[in-house]
Design a protein around this motif. Structure first.
Motif, short mmCIF file in Angstrom:
data_model
loop_
_atom_site.label_atom_id
_atom_site.label_comp_id
_atom_site.label_asym_id
_atom_site.label_seq_id
_atom_site.Cartn_x
_atom_site.Cartn_y
_atom_site.Cartn_z
N PHE A 1 -0.59 3.97 31.10
CA PHE A 1 -1.57 3.74 31.95
C PHE A 1 -3.03 4.26 31.19
O PHE A 1 -2.99 5.21 30.26
N SER A 2 -4.14 3.93 31.64
CA SER A 2 -5.49 4.41 31.02
C SER A 2 -5.65 5.82 31.71
O SER A 2 -5.09 6.17 32.60
N GLU A 3 -6.42 6.48 30.88
CA GLU A 3 -6.99 7.88 31.16
C GLU A 3 -7.23 7.70 32.62
O GLU A 3 -7.03 9.01 33.48
N GLY A 4 -8.26 6.90 32.99
CA GLY A 4 -8.86 7.13 34.36
C GLY A 4 -7.66 6.90 35.46
O GLY A 4 -7.94 7.55 36.45
N THR A 5 -6.80 6.06 35.07
CA THR A 5 -5.76 5.78 36.21
C THR A 5 -4.84 7.10 36.41
O THR A 5 -4.73 7.63 37.68
N TYR A 6 -4.30 7.64 35.26
CA TYR A 6 -3.63 8.98 35.41
C TYR A 6 -4.19 10.06 35.88
O TYR A 6 -3.62 10.87 36.56
N LEU A 7 -5.45 10.40 35.59
CA LEU A 7 -6.12 11.54 35.94
C LEU A 7 -6.46 11.45 37.47
O LEU A 7 -6.56 12.42 38.13
N LEU A 8 -6.90 10.29 37.75
CA LEU A 8 -7.34 9.97 39.15
C LEU A 8 -5.82 10.02 39.97
O LEU A 8 -5.89 10.69 41.48
N MET A 9 -4.91 9.67 39.74
CA MET A 9 -3.77 9.80 40.48
C MET A 9 -3.20 11.05 40.56
O MET A 9 -2.65 11.65 41.49
N ALA A 10 -3.34 11.86 39.39
CA ALA A 10 -3.00 13.41 39.45
C ALA A 10 -3.75 14.14 40.21
O ALA A 10 -3.28 14.76 41.27
N GLY A 11 -5.16 13.86 40.30
CA GLY A 11 -5.96 14.63 41.24
C GLY A 11 -5.84 14.28 42.68
O GLY A 11 -5.78 15.10 43.69
N GLY A 12 -5.76 13.09 42.84
CA GLY A 12 -5.51 12.43 44.21
C GLY A 12 -4.33 12.95 44.80
O GLY A 12 -4.26 13.21 46.07
N ASN A 13 -3.22 13.03 44.18
CA ASN A 13 -2.19 13.51 44.83
C ASN A 13 -1.97 14.92 44.90
O ASN A 13 -1.46 15.72 45.79
N ALA A 14 -2.56 15.66 43.71
CA ALA A 14 -2.40 17.14 43.94
C ALA A 14 -3.53 17.92 44.77
O ALA A 14 -3.22 18.93 45.42
N VAL A 15 -4.33 17.16 45.03
CA VAL A 15 -5.69 17.93 45.90
C VAL A 15 -5.85 17.35 47.26
O VAL A 15 -5.19 17.89 48.18
N CYS A 16 -6.67 16.43 47.47
CA CYS A 16 -6.89 15.52 48.76
C CYS A 16 -7.24 14.28 48.86
O CYS A 16 -8.25 13.88 49.18
N GLY A 17 -6.40 13.48 48.16
CA GLY A 17 -6.39 11.99 48.07
C GLY A 17 -7.75 11.70 47.74
O GLY A 17 -8.24 11.61 46.79
N SER A 18 -8.24 10.42 48.55
CA SER A 18 -9.32 9.90 48.19
C SER A 18 -10.85 10.82 47.88
O SER A 18 -11.36 10.17 47.08
N SER A 19 -10.80 11.67 48.59
CA SER A 19 -11.93 12.73 48.39
C SER A 19 -12.01 13.12 46.98
O SER A 19 -12.83 13.44 46.34
#
Length: 337
Positions: A114-132
């Motif tokens: 996956f692109s860097e954008g996809t895996y970093l956004l997935m990492a942050g969204g799951n680890a922290v607070c979703g959409s925010s």
């Protein structure tokens, strides 16, 4: 003035979907919440009847700016005193859970190409607070609209699944222990609304514990955004193109964006009891509506064809990430509590 006029149709439609979703959630689907419903309604409408170019400017504004405002306002709803109530073992659990989730999401995303954008956004969204979290991270790593839309859709879908499953899993693992069930939900489920809805399915005692652990994860948003911004700039700096290097140097000062600084400032002032209690309530109200409207806009802009073109890989990624999150949380709870 002309620029503002162009944004009105898309913004008005996003807000209308948010309002309708709020009442749908209130009357018929309270466990899903208005934000999740707004996202899926937006996806359906945006990929069927509402694909007009006239909506683009307004939905783009709603997607980007409203999520940023939502993140900033969220700071006025939490305090650093929450950490004292969690204790050292709770802090250690949260740090390990978030770090391992991020590490696995990045590793697995790279393995699946996956692109860097996809895996970093997935990492942050799951680890922290979703959409925010996704909304806070996306500008820092220069994620495109497609990556952002896919990540938000997947994270909300995964959050909904965990919201329904974790009360059952927690009860099977620890019986009627409210603290441990609350730690599992608050330390794993993606968005604030999903955490509260999931814990409410058990009892009020679980809601209190789950909310405290969720607050601690949100406080860590500042470090996650800064860290991901550094990783992105470090990766880009390896490119030899001189012009690109100059652009990156010019961006160094914006490693921590304005809305994250605002989030931290609001959090500090709220911890010092500067604001009246009504101010926190108002900020929570505004943050919720900004997020819900932004998710409606993201749904309207999401291209389902692009999502389905990566269907099997995305499902494998989302499924693997959720499984690791839950197994890791159970293991850490068993060791630390």
């Amino acid at each position: 003035m002309d620029n503002i006029t162009k944004k009105i149709p898309g913004f008005a439609l996003s807000l209308a979907i948010a309002i309708a979703s709020y009442y749908i959630a209130k009357l018929w689907l309270p466990m899903l919440g208005g934000a999740t419903i707004a996202l899926f309604v937006g996806i359906v409408l945006g990929n069927t009847w509402l694909q007009q170019p006239v909506l683009a400017a307004g939905t783009k504004f709603s997607e980007k700016k409203l999520l940023e405002y939502s993140v900033m306002l969220l700071g006025a709803t939490i305090t650093f005193q929450s950490i004292q109530q969690i204790g050292w073992h709770g802090v250690l659990f949260t740090v390990l859970q978030m770090s391992c989730t991020i590490g696995f999401a990045i590793w697995f995303g790279r393995r699946l190409q996956f692109s860097e954008g996809t895996y970093l956004l997935m990492a942050g969204g799951n680890a922290v607070c979703g959409s925010s979290a996704i909304g806070a991270i996306a500008p820092v790593i220069d994620a495109d609209n497609e990556d952002t839309g896919i990540a938000i859709t997947l994270v909300n879908l995964m959050g909904t699944i965990l919201m329904l499953l974790l009360p059952v899993i927690g009860t099977l693992m620890w019986g009627h222990n409210n603290e441990l069930r609350g730690v599992l939900i608050g330390g794993t489920v993606q968005s604030v609304g999903q955490v509260v809805a999931s814990a409410t399915m058990i009892n009020q005692g679980t809601v209190v514990t789950a909310t405290l652990f969720k607050i601690l994860r949100i406080i860590c948003l500042v470090f996650v955004v800064s860290g991901f911004g550094y990783l992105h700039q470090k990766k880009q700096s390896k490119v030899s193109d001189t012009k690109l290097s100059e652009q990156l140097l010019a961006k160094k000062s914006s490693l921590v964006p304005w809305y994250v600084i605002g989030f931290l400032l609001f959090c500090v002032l709220n911890s010092l009891r500067v604001f009246p209690s009504q101010f926190g309530t108002l900020c929570h109200f505004l943050s919720t509506w900004c997020e819900t409207t932004a998710l409606a806009a993201i749904g309207l802009r999401l291209n389902l064809k692009a999502l389905f073109s990566q269907g099997k890989r995305l499902l494998a990624y989302a499924g693997g990430l959720v499984t690791v999150q839950v197994v890791l949380a159970i293991l850490l709870i068993t060791l630390l509590f």
